[in-house]
Design an enzyme around this catalytic site. Structure first.
Site, PDB file in Angstrom:
ATOM      1  N   GLU A 280      -5.185   1.714   2.449  1.00 20.30           N
ATOM      2  CA  GLU A 280      -5.098   0.527   3.308  1.00 20.30           C
ATOM      3  C   GLU A 280      -5.267   0.881   4.769  1.00 20.30           C
ATOM      4  O   GLU A 280      -5.733   0.054   5.563  1.00 20.30           O
ATOM      5  CB  GLU A 280      -3.757  -0.185   3.093  1.00 20.30           C
ATOM      6  N   GLU A 281      -4.875   2.108   5.138  1.00 13.90           N
ATOM      7  CA  GLU A 281      -4.820   2.492   6.558  1.00 13.90           C
ATOM      8  C   GLU A 281      -6.152   3.011   7.098  1.00 13.90           C
ATOM      9  O   GLU A 281      -6.207   3.478   8.231  1.00 13.90           O
ATOM     10  CB  GLU A 281      -3.740   3.568   6.754  1.00 13.90           C
TER      11      GLU A 281
ATOM     12  N   GLU B 142       4.119  -5.835   4.223  1.00 13.52           N
ATOM     13  CA  GLU B 142       4.046  -5.244   5.561  1.00 13.52           C
ATOM     14  C   GLU B 142       5.346  -5.509   6.320  1.00 13.52           C
ATOM     15  O   GLU B 142       5.979  -6.550   6.130  1.00 13.52           O
ATOM     16  CB  GLU B 142       2.861  -5.824   6.333  1.00 13.52           C
TER      17      GLU B 142
ATOM     18  N   ASP C   4       6.152   1.419   7.403  1.00  9.68           N
ATOM     19  CA  ASP C   4       4.792   0.997   7.032  1.00  9.68           C
ATOM     20  C   ASP C   4       4.247   1.861   5.916  1.00  9.68           C
ATOM     21  O   ASP C   4       3.537   2.831   6.160  1.00  9.68           O
ATOM     22  CB  ASP C   4       3.888   1.069   8.267  1.00  9.68           C
TER      23      ASP C   4
ATOM     24  N   HIS D  37       0.835  -1.201   0.000  1.00 10.79           N
ATOM     25  CA  HIS D  37       0.000   0.000   0.000  1.00 10.79           C
ATOM     26  C   HIS D  37       0.870   1.250   0.000  1.00 10.79           C
ATOM     27  O   HIS D  37       1.959   1.283   0.592  1.00 10.79           O
ATOM     28  CB  HIS D  37      -0.980  -0.003   1.172  1.00 10.79           C
TER      29      HIS D  37
ATOM     30  N   HIS E 152       3.503   3.189  12.538  1.00  9.58           N
ATOM     31  CA  HIS E 152       2.611   4.233  13.052  1.00  9.58           C
ATOM     32  C   HIS E 152       3.230   5.051  14.197  1.00  9.58           C
ATOM     33  O   HIS E 152       2.594   5.981  14.684  1.00  9.58           O
ATOM     34  CB  HIS E 152       1.267   3.665  13.535  1.00  9.58           C
TER      35      HIS E 152
ATOM     36  N   ASP F 251      -0.367   4.400   0.932  1.00 10.45           N
ATOM     37  CA  ASP F 251      -0.783   5.413   1.891  1.00 10.45           C
ATOM     38  C   ASP F 251      -0.120   5.208   3.244  1.00 10.45           C
ATOM     39  O   ASP F 251       0.411   4.133   3.556  1.00 10.45           O
ATOM     40  CB  ASP F 251      -2.301   5.431   2.051  1.00 10.45           C
TER      41      ASP F 251
END
Length: 407
Positions: free
Chosen positions: A160-161, A189, A130, A87, A384, A89
């Site tokens: 995705e987030e 991931e 991430d 992903h 994150h 984003d």
């Protein structure tokens, strides 16, 4: 040696070192470029444009786009097709954009990273682990794997987030399922370049209490919905996380409040309070089974159908409004392609497959009947975080593993 060849026994060590250095430099160049492109969910468009343009320059790839998701495929007539997906984003920025390369000794380098990767430069900033590090590796592979032993499909997708309804991979699966056909998938991931099999499922819902509004000077004329929420919080506080073993991998479950809201004024007894709850469940359970444990089998709460009363489970008697749900995925490590990749990762890193504790799009591939694993650069423990970062050698390690497996 070309980038699509395996190292030859007795080859020139200097040539191999030169090739590794060229690989490192090119991956870091790509990584720097995509890190500098802001791509918090809903703002992936400019990065998707760059990714599409980069892939379109590769003559061996068939490149297609839907929304802000780009799919690029080889079509060599191989017996099997492998999907590499990542992903584009990121979660929102927390004083960690723009990114920067940190040289050894920089105080922003985390102590654990400095100890694990002594003397290395480190990329710091939103999305480093991430999962733009893995994105950079996959973009590099997309350009270099001109003659892989399997056909390869590269998927770079948006949203995705955030809520599953926005997920770009989901939209492509629904609109263009032929773009995502394959025999095995690798999701990039962060896993410290190990394999993490399967994933927990997730449901998110509001647990609701109701009261009667009144002036706070005459509280007895009302009923305080926030006070009633104490029972919800006590149930959450008393919950003991469960470990569940599925196909040899151990997953940890969790039920947590992540948001709470209530009240309409500082002198008004609140007539409603909502506690937003997230249940992460092991892949021995379906979504229906997970919901039964939280709200009973026949509560009737579905996405978009408003509030229903929990008929059983952890929150029996309270109002429930569903907000999001995504299924779990079993490990699938008995698949031959998964087993061959796991054996190579074990040889290169010494690590056996582990359980993926968060939700990833391996679950989406599992629903399509495509076995999938998580394998990516960087630590999942830093995803994150405000000091998200990854050491440079993690990217070349991921690239060398996948090159050896695919080339």
């Amino acid at each position: 040696m070309t980038m699509t060849d395996s190292p030859k026994a007795g080859g020139d060590a200097k040539d191999d070192n030169d090739e590794t250095e060229r690989m490192r430099a090119e991956i870091e160049r790509i990584f720097t470029r995509i890190m500098n492109q802001y791509s918090v969910s809903d703002d992936e468009g400019p990065l998707t444009d760059e990714v599409e343009a980069y892939l379109a320059r590769q003559p061996h790839l068939n490149v297609r786009r839907h929304g802000d998701t780009v799919v690029a495929s080889t079509d060599l007539g191989r017996q099997h097709r492998v999907i590499l997906a990542g992903h584009l984003d990121t979660v929102p920025v927390i004083d960690n954009f723009p990114p920067r390369w940190l040289e050894p000794g920089d105080p922003l380098i985390r102590e654990d990273i400095a100890q694990a990767f002594p003397g290395e430069r480190v990329m710091w900033g939103r999305g480093a682990t991430d999962m733009k590090a893995s994105d950079a590796v996959m973009l590099y592979l997309a350009a270099k794997l001109t003659n892989p032993k399997y056909d390869v499909t590269f998927v770079f997708y948006d949203h995705e987030e955030v809520a599953a309804e926005k997920n770009g991979l989901r939209k492509v699966v629904e609109r263009h399922p032929d773009w995502i056909r394959g025999d095995f998938a690798v999701i990039g991931e962060p896993t410290d370049c190990g394999i993490e099999g399967g994933c927990n499922g997730t449901i998110r819902f509001d647990v609701i209490t109701h009261g009667v509004a009144a002036h706070s000077a005459r509280a007895w004329m009302g009923s305080n919905a926030i006070h009633k929420a104490a029972a919800i919080l006590n149930a959450l506080n008393d919950y003991t996380p469960q470990d569940v073993t599925v196909d040899g991998l151990t997953y940890r479950e969790g039920v947590n409040a992540t948001l709470i809201s209530g009240g309409k004024g500082t002198n008004v007894i609140p007539d409603e309070c909502r506690v937003h709850v997230n249940y992460r469940f092991a892949p021995d359970k379906t979504i229906a089974q997970a919901k039964a444990l939280m709200m009973g089998e026949d509560a009737g709460a579905q996405l978009g159908n408003g509030e229903h009363v929990a008929t059983g489970g952890m929150f029996a008697g309270f109002g429930i409004e569903m907000k999001d749900e995504s299924p779990s995925a079993r490990p699938g490590m008995d698949d031959p392609l998964a087993a061959s990749l796991a054996a190579l990762v074990k040889d290169r890193t010494g690590r056996d497959p582990q359980a993926k504790l968060g939700w990833t799009d391996v679950a989406r591939f599992a629903q399509l009947g495509v076995p999938a694993v998580n394998l990516g650069a960087g630590s999942p423990l830093l995803a994150h975080k405000h000091d998200e970062q990854v050491a440079a050698s993690e990217l070349t390690r991921m690239a060398s593993i996948l090159l050896e497996w695919l080339a």
